[in-house]
Design a protein around this motif. Structure first.
Motif, PDB file in Angstrom:
ATOM      1  N   LEU A  29       0.810  -1.220   0.000  1.00  0.00           N
ATOM      2  CA  LEU A  29       0.000   0.000   0.000  1.00  0.00           C
ATOM      3  C   LEU A  29       0.846   1.275   0.000  1.00  0.00           C
ATOM      4  N   CYS A  30       1.993   1.224   0.689  1.00  0.00           N
ATOM      5  CA  CYS A  30       2.828   2.426   0.777  1.00  0.00           C
ATOM      6  C   CYS A  30       3.419   2.744  -0.601  1.00  0.00           C
ATOM      7  N   ASP A  31       3.259   3.996  -1.044  1.00  0.00           N
ATOM      8  CA  ASP A  31       3.871   4.385  -2.322  1.00  0.00           C
ATOM      9  C   ASP A  31       4.945   5.442  -2.098  1.00  0.00           C
ATOM     10  N   GLY A  32       5.354   5.565  -0.836  1.00  0.00           N
ATOM     11  CA  GLY A  32       6.401   6.547  -0.533  1.00  0.00           C
ATOM     12  C   GLY A  32       5.913   7.975  -0.684  1.00  0.00           C
ATOM     13  N   CYS A  33       4.595   8.146  -0.749  1.00  0.00           N
ATOM     14  CA  CYS A  33       4.012   9.480  -0.951  1.00  0.00           C
ATOM     15  C   CYS A  33       4.639  10.134  -2.184  1.00  0.00           C
ATOM     16  N   ALA A  34       4.565   9.407  -3.299  1.00  0.00           N
ATOM     17  CA  ALA A  34       5.224   9.854  -4.525  1.00  0.00           C
ATOM     18  C   ALA A  34       4.784  11.254  -4.934  1.00  0.00           C
ATOM     19  N   GLN A  68       7.724  15.258   0.540  1.00  0.00           N
ATOM     20  CA  GLN A  68       8.264  14.430   1.621  1.00  0.00           C
ATOM     21  C   GLN A  68       7.156  13.489   2.083  1.00  0.00           C
ATOM     22  N   PRO A  69       7.483  12.236   2.383  1.00  0.00           N
ATOM     23  CA  PRO A  69       6.436  11.325   2.858  1.00  0.00           C
ATOM     24  C   PRO A  69       5.680  11.919   4.052  1.00  0.00           C
ATOM     25  N   ALA A  70       4.378  11.706   4.047  1.00  0.00           N
ATOM     26  CA  ALA A  70       3.543  12.288   5.102  1.00  0.00           C
ATOM     27  C   ALA A  70       3.946  11.772   6.482  1.00  0.00           C
ATOM     28  N   CYS A  71       4.340  10.502   6.547  1.00  0.00           N
ATOM     29  CA  CYS A  71       4.712   9.945   7.858  1.00  0.00           C
ATOM     30  C   CYS A  71       5.940  10.676   8.410  1.00  0.00           C
ATOM     31  N   VAL A  72       6.884  10.959   7.530  1.00  0.00           N
ATOM     32  CA  VAL A  72       8.103  11.647   7.956  1.00  0.00           C
ATOM     33  C   VAL A  72       7.768  13.063   8.446  1.00  0.00           C
ATOM     34  N   MET A 111      12.164   7.003   8.493  1.00  0.00           N
ATOM     35  CA  MET A 111      12.648   7.343   7.151  1.00  0.00           C
ATOM     36  C   MET A 111      12.031   6.350   6.171  1.00  0.00           C
ATOM     37  N   VAL A 112      12.037   6.695   4.901  1.00  0.00           N
ATOM     38  CA  VAL A 112      11.458   5.798   3.903  1.00  0.00           C
ATOM     39  C   VAL A 112      12.553   5.351   2.943  1.00  0.00           C
ATOM     40  N   GLN A 113      12.831   4.050   2.971  1.00  0.00           N
ATOM     41  CA  GLN A 113      13.829   3.492   2.056  1.00  0.00           C
ATOM     42  C   GLN A 113      13.144   3.044   0.769  1.00  0.00           C
ATOM     43  N   ILE A 141       9.783   1.609   1.823  1.00  0.00           N
ATOM     44  CA  ILE A 141       9.816   0.891   3.098  1.00  0.00           C
ATOM     45  C   ILE A 141      10.030   1.880   4.245  1.00  0.00           C
ATOM     46  N   PRO A 142       8.952   2.263   4.918  1.00  0.00           N
ATOM     47  CA  PRO A 142       9.126   3.144   6.077  1.00  0.00           C
ATOM     48  C   PRO A 142       9.924   2.411   7.156  1.00  0.00           C
ATOM     49  N   ARG A 143      10.938   3.039   7.690  1.00  0.00           N
ATOM     50  CA  ARG A 143      11.779   2.394   8.709  1.00  0.00           C
ATOM     51  C   ARG A 143      11.814   3.229   9.972  1.00  0.00           C
ATOM     52  N   ALA A 176      -1.271  10.161   9.693  1.00  0.00           N
ATOM     53  CA  ALA A 176      -1.039  11.026   8.533  1.00  0.00           C
ATOM     54  C   ALA A 176      -0.970  10.261   7.218  1.00  0.00           C
ATOM     55  N   CYS A 177      -0.771   8.972   7.276  1.00  0.00           N
ATOM     56  CA  CYS A 177      -0.513   8.220   6.038  1.00  0.00           C
ATOM     57  C   CYS A 177      -1.744   8.257   5.115  1.00  0.00           C
ATOM     58  N   PRO A 178      -1.618   8.839   3.915  1.00  0.00           N
ATOM     59  CA  PRO A 178      -2.772   8.947   3.015  1.00  0.00           C
ATOM     60  C   PRO A 178      -3.174   7.606   2.411  1.00  0.00           C
ATOM     61  N   LYS A 179      -2.280   6.638   2.451  1.00  0.00           N
ATOM     62  CA  LYS A 179      -2.568   5.341   1.833  1.00  0.00           C
ATOM     63  C   LYS A 179      -3.035   4.308   2.854  1.00  0.00           C
ATOM     64  N   LYS A 180      -3.127   4.722   4.067  1.00  0.00           N
ATOM     65  CA  LYS A 180      -3.452   3.782   5.144  1.00  0.00           C
ATOM     66  C   LYS A 180      -2.550   2.543   5.063  1.00  0.00           C
ATOM     67  N   ALA A 181      -1.297   2.817   4.834  1.00  0.00           N
ATOM     68  CA  ALA A 181      -0.325   1.729   4.715  1.00  0.00           C
ATOM     69  C   ALA A 181       0.119   1.233   6.085  1.00  0.00           C
ATOM     70  N   MET A 182      -0.219   1.995   7.116  1.00  0.00           N
ATOM     71  CA  MET A 182       0.182   1.581   8.471  1.00  0.00           C
ATOM     72  C   MET A 182      -1.050   1.479   9.374  1.00  0.00           C
ATOM     73  N   LEU A 183      -1.029   0.467  10.208  1.00  0.00           N
ATOM     74  CA  LEU A 183      -2.140   0.228  11.135  1.00  0.00           C
ATOM     75  C   LEU A 183      -1.592   0.021  12.527  1.00  0.00           C
TER      76      LEU A 183
HETATM   77  S1  SF4 Z   1       3.766   4.941   5.033  1.00  0.00           S
HETATM   78 FE1  SF4 Z   1       2.152   6.247   4.231  1.00  0.00          FE
HETATM   79  S2  SF4 Z   1       2.841   8.298   4.726  1.00  0.00           S
HETATM   80 FE2  SF4 Z   1       4.637   6.971   4.886  1.00  0.00          FE
HETATM   81  S3  SF4 Z   1       5.558   7.048   2.875  1.00  0.00           S
HETATM   82 FE3  SF4 Z   1       4.191   5.298   2.863  1.00  0.00          FE
HETATM   83  S4  SF4 Z   1       2.324   6.100   2.005  1.00  0.00           S
HETATM   84 FE4  SF4 Z   1       3.488   7.867   2.636  1.00  0.00          FE
END
Ligand code: SF4
Ligand code: SF4
Ligand code: SF4
Lengths: 343, 221
Positions: A53-58, A62-66, A113-115, A130-132, A224-231
């Motif tokens: 699901l995570c697309d790195g906030c392409a 900057q990624p929203a999580c960061v 950070m996002v790798q 890959i959010p780390r 903050a994650c717009p993709k709901k990639a984290m739960l």
């Molecule tokens: S986890 Fe969510 S906020 Fe973080 S980079 Fe991925 S899509 Fe963006």
């Protein structure tokens, strides 16, 4: 015609029904995090990071999580003293306070950070993100062998460094398989003790937004994650969800066994060993705040558990030996005494 | 030499207790210091033969191994001497003022008063070393339990155990230094032979511990 129309209407209605059901299903999926969150954020928690699901906030600079983590946390780091005392004898000062914007590595001001990894997924070249951050391990050496217990594990699973107690010796970083904690020199309790001779600041890392959790809120990055990639949710539920998603993806889970188990589960469509080899920039340097993945990394401290159990048994052994020894000695004395009497 | 008459001061078990606790205690002090992030910072790891000093998981194993001996012997000591009702090391009333007088004789070179088996300061030193030892044992067991079974141990208990261990370490280290420093005082030195061989010369015993010698003689008759 009429009939046809009716039929069309009907079928249209049917279609509508079906699509409504579909939509409900999709939104149901999309609101799944909310459903999980509906369960109270109590007891043992875990988080899930879904790499499908995570697309790195392409679409963002900057990624929203960061961004959200920086907003949530950076103001909590005190301003370092100026000049920062030079630690004897290494003279190594780590000052990130003037480089707070750095986002391509972990720092005290960048706890997530996002790798990236360019990799083939089902025959298609894909750029995985890959959010780390800290994995919040189940039995983390970073916490258990902190000499000041500045780093502790909460009942909910979050591993938290108390910046009021940390001396910045970086033992936690040394014993973490991913070298997650990062140092800010010139802040913290060491300034009040023997600032040149002992300590060198405070170690910082993700604390799972423990304050927000205690207030019943989700961690800032997850929010903050717009993709709901984290739960985040109750540990059992998150584990079940990770298994389900991995099965659906024909994918893989990371974080279940690593370092003896953690409360962060990654789900990925590709094996993590492959992912590790494709990380960009190639071969990240954990010494520079860029953690490797190290799939299946062992909990190193497990090697000493057997000896630890022997320590826990030592009082009983000593007690029994003392008892036996003393009783033996007493009967020996009695025998000697009797010997003397009969003489 | 063969004319030197010896008198038994400690039984073998006491020697084993003492040296077991001493050696494991020194190992604990060292491996404990290396549990602080000290070895790499102060370049102890660079000293030949000391590469391991910065390996936290390795020094933890050393700490555990030494703890098994140390904790086991401490418990053995307590139970064994309690059951045998051997209390010669327990302070008696008046020991504090007596020990001040004795210390004065060391400085002024005056003759010492006649002693029993132990000097009053030895009895006080016993307590001074026993308190940190008990602090260390109790807090160390809690910390070990946490390492294996309860990484999320109650934080208040954990902080207590941690600081009991850290303060206990400082007190134990000081007590250890004081204990060794006591050998700098010349009249004390013959006791080293007692701790190494279990025997002291009759001459020393009669001269310094006449009350102990007469006690033995009374028991013998
Ligand atoms: S986890 Fe969510 S906020 Fe973080 S980079 Fe991925 S899509 Fe963006
Ligand atoms: S990832 Fe590292 S810092 Fe985080 S809990 Fe695990 S050992 Fe500690
Ligand atoms: S949980 Fe909080 S501290 Fe951890 S990465 Fe997310 S926002 Fe940052």
């Amino acid at each position: 015609m009429q009939h046809d129309q009716q039929a069309g209407a009907l079928s249209r209605r049917g279609l509508f029904k079906v699509s409504a059901a579909l939509l409900a299903g999709v939104t149901g999926l999309a609101t799944l995090p909310k459903q999980l969150l509906a369960a109270p954020l109590e007891g043992k928690l875990a988080t899930l990071i879904d790499l499908s699901l995570c697309d790195g906030c392409a679409d963002r600079p900057q990624p929203a999580c960061v961004t959200s983590c920086k907003q949530e946390k950076n103001h909590t780091v005190p301003k370092p003293v100026d000049p920062i005392p030079s630690p004897f004898p290494t003279n190594i000062i780590e000052d990130w306070s003037k480089k707070q914007e750095v986002a391509n590595r972990l720092t005290p001001y960048n706890r997530i950070m996002v790798q990236k990894a360019q990799i083939m997924v089902n025959g298609q070249e894909k750029n995985l993100s890959i959010p780390r951050r800290c994995m919040h391990c189940d039995n983390p050496a970073c916490a258990t062998i902190c000499p000041f217990s500045a780093n502790t594990k909460d009942k909910n699973g979050a591993v938290v460094i108390d910046q009021e107690l940390c001396f910045g010796g970086a033992k936690c970083k040394t014993v973490c398989p991913w070298q997650i904690p990062q140092r800010q020199s010139g802040v913290g309790i060491y300034l009040k003790v023997a600032k040149e001779l002992m300590g060198n600041g405070v170690m910082y890392k993700c604390d799972l937004c423990i304050d927000r959790l205690k207030a019943g809120k989700t961690p800032a990055c997850i929010d903050a994650c717009p993709k709901k990639a984290m739960l985040i949710g109750p540990r059992e539920q998150i584990h079940a969800e990770a298994e389900k998603r991995a099965a659906a993806l024909g994918g893989h889970i990371f974080g279940k066994q690593e370092n003896g188990g953690t409360s962060t589960l990654y789900v990925s469509p590709v094996p993590f060993r492959e992912l590790e080899q494709k990380l960009t920039p190639a071969s990240p340097d954990p010494k520079k705040g860029q953690p490797l993945l190290k799939p299946d990394v062992k909990r190193k401290m497990a090697e000493s558990d057997g000896l630890g159990k022997a320590v826990l048994a030592a009082p009983a052994i000593g007690l029994v030996a003392g008892l036996v020894g003393a009783l033996g000695k007493l009967s020996q004395r009695r025998a000697e005494h009797a010997g003397k009497e009969s003489r | 030499m063969s004319t030197v008459k010896l008198i038994k001061r400690h039984e073998l078990i006491v020697l084993l207790e003492h040296w077991g606790i001493a050696i494991s205690g020194i190992a604990l002090l060292m491996s404990g210091i290396f549990q602080l992030p000290s070895a790499a910072r102060y370049k102890i790891t660079a000293i030949p033969g000391f590469w391991w000093s910065g390996e936290f998981f390795f020094t933890l194993k050393l700490h555990y191994i030494a703890s098994v001996v140390f904790v086991g012997l401490v418990l053995f000591h307590l139970v064994y001497h309690l059951l045998l009702q051997e209390r010669a090391m327990i302070p008696q009333s008046g020991d504090v003022s007596e020990s001040v007088k004795v210390l004065k004789t060391f400085i002024t070179n005056q003759p010492e008063p006649p002693f029993g088996k132990y000097l009053p300061e030895q009895r006080l030193a016993y307590v001074a070393i026993a308190i940190p030892v008990l602090l260390l044992v109790v807090s160390g067991l809690i910390k070990t339990w946490k390492n294996i079974y309860a990484p999320d141990l109650d934080r208040t208990l954990l902080l207590w155990a941690t600081w009991m261990h850290n303060v206990g370490f400082i007190l134990f280290f000081m007590a250890f230094l004081g204990h060794v420093a006591a050998l700098l005082i010349k009249p004390n030195r013959p006791m080293l032979r007692g701790m190494l061989t279990g025997r002291v010369t009759r001459e020393y015993a009669e001269h310094r511990h006449p009350r102990w010698v007469s006690e033995i003689e009374k028991n013998e008759t």
